[in-house]
Enzyme design. Structure first.
Site, PDB file in Angstrom:
ATOM      1  N   ARG A 109       0.856  -1.209   0.000  1.00  6.93           N
ATOM      2  CA  ARG A 109       0.000   0.000   0.000  1.00  6.93           C
ATOM      3  C   ARG A 109       0.890   1.258   0.000  1.00  6.93           C
ATOM      4  O   ARG A 109       0.636   2.221  -0.675  1.00  6.93           O
ATOM      5  CB  ARG A 109      -0.898   0.076   1.252  1.00  6.93           C
ATOM      6  CG  ARG A 109      -1.698  -1.150   1.615  1.00  6.93           C
ATOM      7  CD  ARG A 109      -3.037  -1.148   0.918  1.00  6.93           C
ATOM      8  NE  ARG A 109      -2.937  -1.586  -0.450  1.00  6.93           N
ATOM      9  CZ  ARG A 109      -2.687  -2.844  -0.839  1.00  6.93           C
ATOM     10  NH1 ARG A 109      -2.487  -3.800   0.018  1.00  6.93           N
ATOM     11  NH2 ARG A 109      -2.616  -3.148  -2.129  1.00  6.93           N
TER      12      ARG A 109
ATOM     13  N   HIS B 145      -7.542   6.530  11.295  1.00  5.82           N
ATOM     14  CA  HIS B 145      -7.124   5.122  11.244  1.00  5.82           C
ATOM     15  C   HIS B 145      -5.625   4.954  10.986  1.00  5.82           C
ATOM     16  O   HIS B 145      -5.185   3.870  10.603  1.00  5.82           O
ATOM     17  CB  HIS B 145      -7.935   4.375  10.177  1.00  5.82           C
ATOM     18  CG  HIS B 145      -9.397   4.283  10.528  1.00  5.82           C
ATOM     19  ND1 HIS B 145     -10.378   3.956   9.623  1.00  5.82           N
ATOM     20  CD2 HIS B 145     -10.029   4.482  11.718  1.00  5.82           C
ATOM     21  CE1 HIS B 145     -11.559   3.958  10.229  1.00  5.82           C
ATOM     22  NE2 HIS B 145     -11.375   4.287  11.492  1.00  5.82           N
TER      23      HIS B 145
ATOM     24  N   ASN C   1      -8.946   7.743   5.867  1.00  5.06           N
ATOM     25  CA  ASN C   1      -7.937   7.293   4.895  1.00  5.06           C
ATOM     26  C   ASN C   1      -6.529   7.348   5.478  1.00  5.06           C
ATOM     27  O   ASN C   1      -6.180   8.264   6.209  1.00  5.06           O
ATOM     28  CB  ASN C   1      -8.025   8.138   3.624  1.00  5.06           C
ATOM     29  CG  ASN C   1      -9.351   7.951   2.928  1.00  5.06           C
ATOM     30  OD1 ASN C   1     -10.101   7.041   3.264  1.00  5.06           O
ATOM     31  ND2 ASN C   1      -9.658   8.813   1.975  1.00  5.06           N
TER      32      ASN C   1
ATOM     33  N   CYS D   2      15.025   2.766  20.588  1.00  6.24           N
ATOM     34  CA  CYS D   2      15.078   1.734  21.639  1.00  6.24           C
ATOM     35  C   CYS D   2      15.322   0.332  21.069  1.00  6.24           C
ATOM     36  O   CYS D   2      15.321  -0.648  21.809  1.00  6.24           O
ATOM     37  CB  CYS D   2      13.785   1.750  22.454  1.00  6.24           C
ATOM     38  SG  CYS D   2      12.400   0.964  21.614  1.00  6.24           S
TER      39      CYS D   2
ATOM     40  N   THR E 205     -17.534   7.183   2.140  1.00  6.13           N
ATOM     41  CA  THR E 205     -17.421   6.083   3.111  1.00  6.13           C
ATOM     42  C   THR E 205     -18.707   5.271   3.134  1.00  6.13           C
ATOM     43  O   THR E 205     -19.802   5.837   3.074  1.00  6.13           O
ATOM     44  CB  THR E 205     -17.089   6.590   4.536  1.00  6.13           C
ATOM     45  OG1 THR E 205     -17.059   5.467   5.427  1.00  6.13           O
ATOM     46  CG2 THR E 205     -18.082   7.604   5.060  1.00  6.13           C
ATOM     47  N   SER E 206     -18.561   3.958   3.246  1.00  9.71           N
ATOM     48  CA  SER E 206     -19.735   3.081   3.258  1.00  9.71           C
ATOM     49  C   SER E 206     -20.418   3.079   4.622  1.00  9.71           C
ATOM     50  O   SER E 206     -21.499   2.522   4.773  1.00  9.71           O
ATOM     51  CB  SER E 206     -19.319   1.653   2.900  1.00  9.71           C
ATOM     52  OG  SER E 206     -18.459   1.150   3.906  1.00  9.71           O
TER      53      SER E 206
ATOM     54  N   CYS F  57       8.390   1.669  22.399  1.00  2.22           N
ATOM     55  CA  CYS F  57       8.398   3.029  22.970  1.00  2.22           C
ATOM     56  C   CYS F  57       7.376   3.957  22.315  1.00  2.22           C
ATOM     57  O   CYS F  57       7.254   5.109  22.723  1.00  2.22           O
ATOM     58  CB  CYS F  57       9.802   3.636  22.895  1.00  2.22           C
ATOM     59  SG  CYS F  57      10.320   4.105  21.223  1.00  2.22           S
TER      60      CYS F  57
ATOM     61  N   CYS G 284      13.534   0.068  15.804  1.00  2.80           N
ATOM     62  CA  CYS G 284      13.406   1.448  16.280  1.00  2.80           C
ATOM     63  C   CYS G 284      14.800   2.051  16.515  1.00  2.80           C
ATOM     64  O   CYS G 284      15.586   1.486  17.278  1.00  2.80           O
ATOM     65  CB  CYS G 284      12.604   1.455  17.583  1.00  2.80           C
ATOM     66  SG  CYS G 284      12.528   3.079  18.360  1.00  2.80           S
TER      67      CYS G 284
HETATM   68  N1  APR Z   1     -16.727   9.316  -5.092  1.00  4.02           N
HETATM   69  C1  APR Z   1     -17.476   9.252  -3.971  1.00  4.02           C
HETATM   70  N2  APR Z   1     -17.683   8.106  -3.299  1.00  4.02           N
HETATM   71  C2  APR Z   1     -17.114   6.997  -3.789  1.00  4.02           C
HETATM   72  C3  APR Z   1     -16.323   6.989  -4.954  1.00  4.02           C
HETATM   73  C4  APR Z   1     -16.132   8.211  -5.623  1.00  4.02           C
HETATM   74  N3  APR Z   1     -15.409   8.320  -6.726  1.00  4.02           N
HETATM   75  N4  APR Z   1     -15.904   5.713  -5.171  1.00  4.02           N
HETATM   76  C5  APR Z   1     -16.415   4.980  -4.188  1.00  4.02           C
HETATM   77  N5  APR Z   1     -17.154   5.741  -3.350  1.00  4.02           N
HETATM   78  C6  APR Z   1     -17.848   5.331  -2.122  1.00  4.02           C
HETATM   79  C7  APR Z   1     -18.578   4.030  -2.222  1.00  4.02           C
HETATM   80  O1  APR Z   1     -19.910   4.263  -2.704  1.00  4.02           O
HETATM   81  C8  APR Z   1     -18.530   3.511  -0.778  1.00  4.02           C
HETATM   82  O2  APR Z   1     -19.668   3.973  -0.066  1.00  4.02           O
HETATM   83  O3  APR Z   1     -16.854   5.140  -1.130  1.00  4.02           O
HETATM   84  C9  APR Z   1     -17.296   4.189  -0.182  1.00  4.02           C
HETATM   85  C10 APR Z   1     -16.141   3.250   0.131  1.00  4.02           C
HETATM   86  O4  APR Z   1     -16.480   2.418   1.212  1.00  4.02           O
HETATM   87  P1  APR Z   1     -15.410   1.439   1.904  1.00  4.02           P
HETATM   88  O5  APR Z   1     -14.663   0.705   0.845  1.00  4.02           O
HETATM   89  O6  APR Z   1     -16.127   0.643   2.906  1.00  4.02           O
HETATM   90  O7  APR Z   1     -14.370   2.443   2.592  1.00  4.02           O
HETATM   91  P2  APR Z   1     -14.461   3.189   3.985  1.00  4.02           P
HETATM   92  O8  APR Z   1     -15.871   3.471   4.374  1.00  4.02           O
HETATM   93  O9  APR Z   1     -13.528   4.350   3.935  1.00  4.02           O
HETATM   94  O10 APR Z   1     -13.875   2.109   4.979  1.00  4.02           O
HETATM   95  C11 APR Z   1     -13.782   2.432   6.349  1.00  4.02           C
HETATM   96  O11 APR Z   1     -12.731   0.355   6.811  1.00  4.02           O
HETATM   97  O12 APR Z   1     -11.221  -1.411   6.689  1.00  4.02           O
HETATM   98  C12 APR Z   1     -11.430  -0.139   6.772  1.00  4.02           C
HETATM   99  O13 APR Z   1      -9.878   1.011   8.036  1.00  4.02           O
HETATM  100  C13 APR Z   1     -10.408   0.894   6.745  1.00  4.02           C
HETATM  101  O14 APR Z   1     -10.710   3.285   6.941  1.00  4.02           O
HETATM  102  C14 APR Z   1     -11.253   2.100   6.385  1.00  4.02           C
HETATM  103  C15 APR Z   1     -12.614   1.759   6.973  1.00  4.02           C
END
Ligand code: APR
Length: 236
Positions: A56, A108, A89, A141, A177-178, A119, A138
């Site tokens: 990543r 996160h 992110n 330490c 975010t989902s 440490c 590290c």
């Molecule tokens: N513009 C806007 N939204 C978008 C786009 C885009 N171009 N592409 C995808 N999406 C939306 C999708 O519709 C979905 O709802 O982004 C979301 C991505 O969801 P996830 O893959 O679940 O990501 P996220 O919600 O950030 O995950 C949360 O889970 O495992 C983890 O720690 C990791 O921070 C992360 C956390």
């Protein structure tokens, strides 16, 4: 003046070429959370866990911020006291768009950093593999280093900051975010005004609690969202 909380997730960086987690072809379709992103992984599956984050991190080197990152950074610079940017992110695209470290909260963790398991010292390593930095030990330490990432089942210390921002904000803007990890439907209910922007509806978000909903690419929705934020701040 009013306060605006901008909370982003993987969708914000998707158009910069960084995989999301739960969409088709997302990272959690190719890797098991239990194997590479859960408390204990570093002890039971250390090599694969480090390799997952090394991949990543090195992938991040050539990635560029998109229009949405840039607009959000400009807004933050225009309203430094009123706007808070918190992101789930772990990439550095906000930083590449010009935000300063103290102007953003990576809830996160942050890929370009390692943390000592002993440490707790944090080291900036940019885009190299973990083993290439002081042989993975590290410098202070000689403890074992790890990615500075919050794994499932581990505490997320910066959630305290999220809670305090939620207590203070009048408007929340949720982008990409989902809602599977953070309960953004609940967050929306805490604010007078809320905006949701995802590519499509998520089973983990009840969008009727949001004032405005945009199912569109972040780079396409961001100009309208920025206008609404400015309007809200200017009229508050
Ligand atoms: N513009 C806007 N939204 C978008 C786009 C885009 N171009 N592409 C995808 N999406 C939306 C999708 O519709 C979905 O709802 O982004 C979301 C991505 O969801 P996830 O893959 O679940 O990501 P996220 O919600 O950030 O995950 C949360 O889970 O495992 C983890 O720690 C990791 O921070 C992360 C956390």
């Amino acid at each position: 003046m009013a306060k605006v909380l901008i909370l982003s997730g993987a969708g914000l960086s998707a158009e910069s070429g960084i995989s999301t987690f739960r969409e088709a072809d997302g990272l959690w379709e190719k890797h098991r959370v239990e194997d590479v992103c859960s408390a204990g992984c570093l002890d039971t599956n250390g090599e694969a866990t480090r390799a997952f984050y090394d991949a990543r991190r090195t992938d991040l080197k050539d990635k560029k911020p998109n229009h949405a990152h840039k607009v959000l950074v400009e807004l933050k610079q225009k309203y430094p006291q009123e706007i808070s940017i918190l992101t789930q992110n772990i990439d550095d695209l906000f930083e590449k768009a010009g935000i300063k470290p103290q102007e953003i909260v990576h809830l996160h963790g942050f890929l370009p950093q390692l943390r000592c398991r002993e440490c707790e010292e944090i080291y900036e390593i940019a885009y190299v593999k973990q083993a290439e930095f002081n042989h993975g030990a590290c410098p202070k330490c000689f403890g074992e280093l790890r990615p500075n990432i919050v794994f499932f089942g581990e505490s997320a210390p910066l959630y305290e900051k999220l809670t305090s921002e939620l207590n203070e904000c009048d408007m929340i803007v949720v982008i990409g975010t989902s809602g599977n990890v953070l309960d953004v439907t609940y967050f929306a209910q805490l604010c007078d005004y809320s905006i949701l922007n995802n590519l499509e509806p998520s089973s983990a978000i009840d969008d009727k609690y949001f004032t405005k909903v945009y199912y569109a690419k972040a780079t396409e929705a961001i100009d309208t969202i920025a206008e609404l934020i400015e309007e809200f701040l200017e009229n508050a």
